[in-house]
Design an enzyme around this catalytic site. Structure first.
Site, PDB file in Angstrom:
ATOM      1  N   CYS A 177      -3.942  32.571  74.628  1.00  0.00           N
ATOM      2  CA  CYS A 177      -3.117  31.873  73.604  1.00  0.00           C
ATOM      3  C   CYS A 177      -2.626  30.516  74.312  1.00  0.00           C
ATOM      4  CB  CYS A 177      -1.949  32.732  73.251  1.00  0.00           C
ATOM      5  SG  CYS A 177      -2.539  34.224  72.115  1.00  0.00           S
ATOM      6  N   CYS A 224      -6.220  41.087  66.651  1.00  0.00           N
ATOM      7  CA  CYS A 224      -5.338  40.169  65.851  1.00  0.00           C
ATOM      8  C   CYS A 224      -5.443  38.920  66.535  1.00  0.00           C
ATOM      9  CB  CYS A 224      -3.973  40.901  65.671  1.00  0.00           C
ATOM     10  SG  CYS A 224      -3.912  42.323  64.730  1.00  0.00           S
ATOM     11  N   CYS A 245      -0.559  37.372  70.841  1.00  0.00           N
ATOM     12  CA  CYS A 245       0.396  38.109  71.757  1.00  0.00           C
ATOM     13  C   CYS A 245       1.542  38.784  70.875  1.00  0.00           C
ATOM     14  CB  CYS A 245       0.906  37.369  72.759  1.00  0.00           C
ATOM     15  SG  CYS A 245      -0.099  36.455  73.973  1.00  0.00           S
ATOM     16  N   HIS A 293      -3.016  48.584  68.948  1.00  0.00           N
ATOM     17  CA  HIS A 293      -3.671  47.888  67.522  1.00  0.00           C
ATOM     18  C   HIS A 293      -3.698  49.273  66.819  1.00  0.00           C
ATOM     19  CE1 HIS A 293      -5.257  45.520  64.636  1.00  0.00           C
ATOM     20  NE2 HIS A 293      -6.149  46.394  64.493  1.00  0.00           N
ATOM     21  N   CYS A 294      -3.367  49.628  65.424  1.00  0.00           N
ATOM     22  CA  CYS A 294      -3.729  50.781  64.937  1.00  0.00           C
ATOM     23  C   CYS A 294      -4.552  50.481  63.497  1.00  0.00           C
ATOM     24  CB  CYS A 294      -2.381  51.281  64.332  1.00  0.00           C
ATOM     25  SG  CYS A 294      -2.615  52.701  63.202  1.00  0.00           S
ATOM     26  N   HIS A 321      -1.789  40.773  74.646  1.00  0.00           N
ATOM     27  CA  HIS A 321      -2.785  39.928  73.735  1.00  0.00           C
ATOM     28  C   HIS A 321      -3.279  40.932  73.051  1.00  0.00           C
ATOM     29  CE1 HIS A 321      -4.675  36.489  72.019  1.00  0.00           C
ATOM     30  NE2 HIS A 321      -5.824  37.425  72.256  1.00  0.00           N
ATOM     31  N   CYS A 322      -3.400  41.055  71.760  1.00  0.00           N
ATOM     32  CA  CYS A 322      -4.204  42.025  70.818  1.00  0.00           C
ATOM     33  C   CYS A 322      -5.381  41.128  70.605  1.00  0.00           C
ATOM     34  CB  CYS A 322      -3.574  42.410  69.493  1.00  0.00           C
ATOM     35  SG  CYS A 322      -4.520  43.308  68.362  1.00  0.00           S
ATOM     36  N   CYS A 378      -0.262  33.994  79.120  1.00  0.00           N
ATOM     37  CA  CYS A 378      -1.585  34.537  78.315  1.00  0.00           C
ATOM     38  C   CYS A 378      -2.537  33.371  78.538  1.00  0.00           C
ATOM     39  CB  CYS A 378      -1.323  34.966  76.835  1.00  0.00           C
ATOM     40  SG  CYS A 378      -2.674  35.334  75.937  1.00  0.00           S
ATOM     41  N   CYS A 432      -1.122  45.547  64.407  1.00  0.00           N
ATOM     42  CA  CYS A 432      -0.550  45.750  65.935  1.00  0.00           C
ATOM     43  C   CYS A 432       0.888  46.489  65.585  1.00  0.00           C
ATOM     44  CB  CYS A 432      -0.189  44.714  66.585  1.00  0.00           C
ATOM     45  SG  CYS A 432      -1.650  43.851  67.170  1.00  0.00           S
TER      46      CYS A 432
END
Length: 416
Positions: free
Chosen positions: A229, A243, A246, A253-254, A239-240, A226, A260
């Protein structure tokens, strides 16, 4: 009436100010729209010998108008960057929990008497079912919100956590993500490292069969890197951007849980959808006959109109909020028929939506994919999923082998 008038005046004033602001912005001297408009006027009053192409000028004026209006989106982007939306995200799970509690409260205050007791049904049985469904929904909802999805700890986040923690607590240093009602989820770094090492050990044991060596493998069982990160992460981790971490076996993502869905809380998320669907179906079946009889009698007395015979708010003819507030002040309660007209369609709509979502996730589990992997799957016939263990083992990997883990929402099935 005074409250409605005050709100209307406030909204009207804000709308008027916005209209004046953007009108002045459009008419700013030297803007592209004003220059294009001047050229259009010159061409319109040009000598008769020159051609005037209406389609050409329509295109130029529309293009200039869009170029002038669309930069206004930069103002909204600045608001988001300044953290406005990040402050509102914790309120979304609160809204979901509030809707759940309102449905449960409406049963105890209204529908237990009208749909159960007066019809001679077993009050103990139906009340036990409602409490069991509500307990499962709320438990899995809170698990999804505050349970770690499985985070790959980066050196940067670990350094920040150690700086914020005292020397005595650095062995239990935490990072904060997501949360509800401004109570963030506290993720312990040491536990996440153990979970990540265990998951990495499991994924490195995945072997590609010789018969599928030349096929396209998705997802690949290799570690990835990543760049955001700056860390090597196990396969199937992503990766989100919300947020900013990772997540192991990242699904999506909700916003409804403000976090996540990943390796460690995917089971709770699917069970949450299942119990919401089950609860809404139960409520809709319990109220279906009463709703049909009430609507039939209502339209026989008042006549049928698409926008409603009395309030004009739609086919359900629900009273507007200020009428509800006035009736509540006068009588101290809301009419049972109004509650039934609002609750039954809501339960029916949510149950259908949850059924569609649940079916999609069950099909993904059966094939060994996450939602993200399913969307990014190459459109080829020779795609092989090396993590597909077969339908039965795929479901056991997510839900466990014991049925009690599904019926009772206790953390009896812990995988790491």
């Amino acid at each position: 009436t005074d409250v409605v008038l005050l709100v209307s005046c406030t909204c009207g004033g804000l709308g008027g100010a916005a209209f004046v602001y953007y009108t002045m912005r459009l008419l700013t001297p030297g803007s592209k729209l004003q220059r294009t408009w001047s050229d259009f006027i010159d061409a319109l009053y040009a000598p008769v010998g020159q051609d005037f192409n209406a389609l050409y000028w329509l295109y130029r004026l529309s293009s200039a108008l869009l170029d002038t209006i669309l930069p206004c989106r930069d103002d909204l982007r600045r608001i988001r960057i300044n953290g406005f939306s990040s402050r509102l995200r914790p309120l979304i799970p609160c809204a979901g929990i509030t809707l759940t509690l309102l449905c449960v409260i409406s049963y105890f205050t209204t529908f237990r008497d009208t749909a159960v007791i007066k019809k001679g049904k077993s009050e103990t049985l139906h009340t036990s079912i409602v409490v069991w469904l509500a307990f499962n929904v709320l438990s899995h909802y809170l698990y999804c919100i505050y349970k770690s999805p499985g985070i790959v700890i980066s050196p940067k986040s670990e350094m920040t956590a150690n700086i914020n923690a005292s020397v005595a607590k650095r062995t239990n240093a935490v990072i904060k993500i997501g949360g509800c009602c401004f109570i963030q989820s506290r993720v312990k770094i040491n536990e996440e490292k153990k979970r990540c090492n265990f998951y990495k050990h499991c994924t490195t044991n995945v072997k590609i069969e010789e018969s599928t060596q030349n096929a396209v493998h998705h997802p690949m069982p290799n570690d990835t890197f990543c760049h955001k990160c700056e860390i090597h992460r196990p396969s199937r981790s992503h990766h989100c951007r919300v947020c900013k971490v990772c997540v192991l076996e990242y699904d999506h993502h909700c916003p409804w849980i403000n976090g996540c869905i990943g390796y460690n809380n995917y089971r709770n998320f699917v069970l949450l959808i299942f119990y919401i669907m089950l609860g809404c179906w139960y409520g809709a079946c319990l109220l279906a006959l009463d709703f049909y009889a009430m609507m039939r009698e209502y339209f026989q007395d008042n006549g049928f109109k698409i926008m409603g015979p009395q309030y004009g708010t739609g086919i359900l003819d629900l009273p507007p909020p200020w009428t509800l507030l006035k009736d509540y002040r006068n009588t101290g309660k809301i009419d049972d028929d109004v509650i039934l007209r609002a609750v039954f369609p809501f339960l029916l709509f949510v149950s259908v939506c949850m059924f569609v979502f649940l079916l999609d996730h069950l099909l993904s589990i059966a094939k060994g994919f996450t939602t993200l992997e399913k969307k990014t799957r190459p459109d080829r016939n020779d795609v092989v999923n090396p993590f597909d263990l077969g339908i039965r083992k795929n479901f056991e990997r997510v839900f466990g082998k014991s049925l009690i883990n599904i019926i009772i929402p206790f953390p009896t099935h812990k995988k790491w």
